[in-house]
Write an enzyme that holds these catalytic residues in place. Structure first.
Site, mmCIF file in Angstrom:
data_model
loop_
_atom_site.group_PDB
_atom_site.id
_atom_site.type_symbol
_atom_site.label_atom_id
_atom_site.label_comp_id
_atom_site.label_asym_id
_atom_site.label_seq_id
_atom_site.Cartn_x
_atom_site.Cartn_y
_atom_site.Cartn_z
ATOM 1 N N ARG A 64 0.823 -1.225 -0.119
ATOM 2 C CA ARG A 64 0.181 0.156 0.109
ATOM 3 C C ARG A 64 0.879 1.349 -0.012
ATOM 4 O O ARG A 64 0.565 2.218 -0.687
ATOM 5 C CB ARG A 64 -0.942 -0.053 1.074
ATOM 6 C CG ARG A 64 -2.305 0.710 1.120
ATOM 7 C CD ARG A 64 -3.022 0.510 2.429
ATOM 8 N NE ARG A 64 -3.743 -0.721 2.160
ATOM 9 C CZ ARG A 64 -5.058 -0.783 1.902
ATOM 10 N NH1 ARG A 64 -5.671 0.035 1.231
ATOM 11 N NH2 ARG A 64 -5.608 -1.844 1.773
ATOM 12 N N MET A 89 -12.388 4.211 -3.877
ATOM 13 C CA MET A 89 -12.708 3.151 -3.006
ATOM 14 C C MET A 89 -11.688 2.288 -2.451
ATOM 15 O O MET A 89 -11.408 1.169 -2.146
ATOM 16 C CB MET A 89 -13.599 1.997 -3.884
ATOM 17 C CG MET A 89 -14.760 2.677 -4.435
ATOM 18 S SD MET A 89 -15.818 3.413 -3.264
ATOM 19 C CE MET A 89 -16.763 1.987 -2.707
ATOM 20 N N HIS A 108 -19.542 9.858 2.076
ATOM 21 C CA HIS A 108 -19.789 8.663 2.210
ATOM 22 C C HIS A 108 -21.425 8.407 2.180
ATOM 23 O O HIS A 108 -22.111 9.423 2.767
ATOM 24 C CB HIS A 108 -19.232 8.396 3.681
ATOM 25 C CG HIS A 108 -19.758 7.060 4.238
ATOM 26 N ND1 HIS A 108 -18.854 5.914 3.803
ATOM 27 C CD2 HIS A 108 -20.464 6.501 5.263
ATOM 28 C CE1 HIS A 108 -19.398 4.686 4.410
ATOM 29 N NE2 HIS A 108 -20.272 5.223 5.083
HETATM 30 C C1 GRF Z 1 -21.454 6.763 -4.352
HETATM 31 O O1 GRF Z 1 -22.338 6.123 -3.774
HETATM 32 C C2 GRF Z 1 -20.521 7.765 -3.346
HETATM 33 O O2 GRF Z 1 -21.174 8.031 -1.918
HETATM 34 C C3 GRF Z 1 -19.530 6.431 -3.056
HETATM 35 O O3 GRF Z 1 -19.238 6.012 -4.276
HETATM 36 C C4 GRF Z 1 -20.531 5.935 -5.198
HETATM 37 C C5 GRF Z 1 -20.211 6.247 -6.565
HETATM 38 O O4 GRF Z 1 -19.777 7.465 -6.436
HETATM 39 N N1 GRF Z 1 -18.455 7.148 -2.481
HETATM 40 P P1 GRF Z 1 -19.503 8.063 -7.981
HETATM 41 O O5 GRF Z 1 -20.785 8.033 -8.994
HETATM 42 O O6 GRF Z 1 -18.337 7.405 -8.545
HETATM 43 O O7 GRF Z 1 -19.062 9.603 -7.753
#
Ligand code: GRF
Length: 195
Positions: A64, A89, A108
């Site tokens: 990481r 993510m 979030h």
């Molecule tokens: C969303 O639900 C956000 O809350 C989470 O990732 C999901 C997708 O977000 N953090 P995006 O469409 O890639 O901005």
């Protein structure tokens, strides 16, 4: 102010944030990065004229720190004042977060402190909650735990699935994050609540 945004997928929140900074705004998007070179949001950012980069986390496997060192290097080139995590993510280590503490935001999809981590909508449904929503917070080393800058609430409706609830929350994310960023850029950290 210079804003860099990090995504992992479609980047719908990133798109709304970049669009919000295209008008009369004290900040501008200077870079969009992703841990996935195939992230759909990278093309959307490029189409809006924002420079992009990707650091594929997979070759780094469990290392990481090495992944984050490359991420940091690419970010530093753009000299951002603020980082917005938007559907990013990957969990970031304390070392990386410390570099940006106080100027890194995340969205979030729950009403923190409830439902830190993943599968937030299913957990809210399983708990029989009447209200769900999303939170924009400052990023600290502990996951989904930093000072809350804004929240938006949505009603849970009968028959909701995780997908229908997620779609309802996402609409609010797209309103909340740009509103919080605009205030944050001007030094305003008072809690914003959208109902
Ligand atoms: C969303 O639900 C956000 O809350 C989470 O990732 C999901 C997708 O977000 N953090 P995006 O469409 O890639 O901005």
């Amino acid at each position: 102010k210079r804003v860099a945004l990090l995504i992992s997928g479609g980047g719908s929140n990133m798109v709304k944030l970049v669009e919000s900074m295209q008008g009369d705004h004290p900040a501008r998007a200077v870079l969009v990065g992703s841990n996935d070179p195939e992230a759909g949001g990278l093309k959307k950012a490029a189409a809006m004229g924002v420079p992009t980069f990707a650091v594929d986390h997979r070759p780094y496997k469990g290392d990481r720190a090495a992944f984050e060192a490359e991420l940091q290097r690419q970010l530093e080139e753009a000299q951002p004042d603020i980082i917005c995590l938007a559907g990013f993510m990957r969990v970031l280590t304390e070392g990386f977060v410390r570099n940006w503490e106080g100027r890194m935001l995340n969205i979030h999809p729950s009403l923190l402190p409830k439902y830190k981590g993943l599968h937030t909508h299913q957990r809210a449904l399983d708990a029989g909650d009447d209200v769900a929503g999303c939170t924009v917070h400052l990023v600290t080393p502990e996951l989904d735990d930093g000072p809350i800058l804004g929240q938006a609430r949505v009603p849970v409706q009968a028959g909701d699935t995780a997908d229908t609830l997620a779609a309802r929350v996402l609409v609010q994310e797209h309103k909340l994050y740009p509103a919080v960023l605009r205030r944050f850029v001007s030094g305003d950290q008072t809690l914003l609540t959208l109902d």
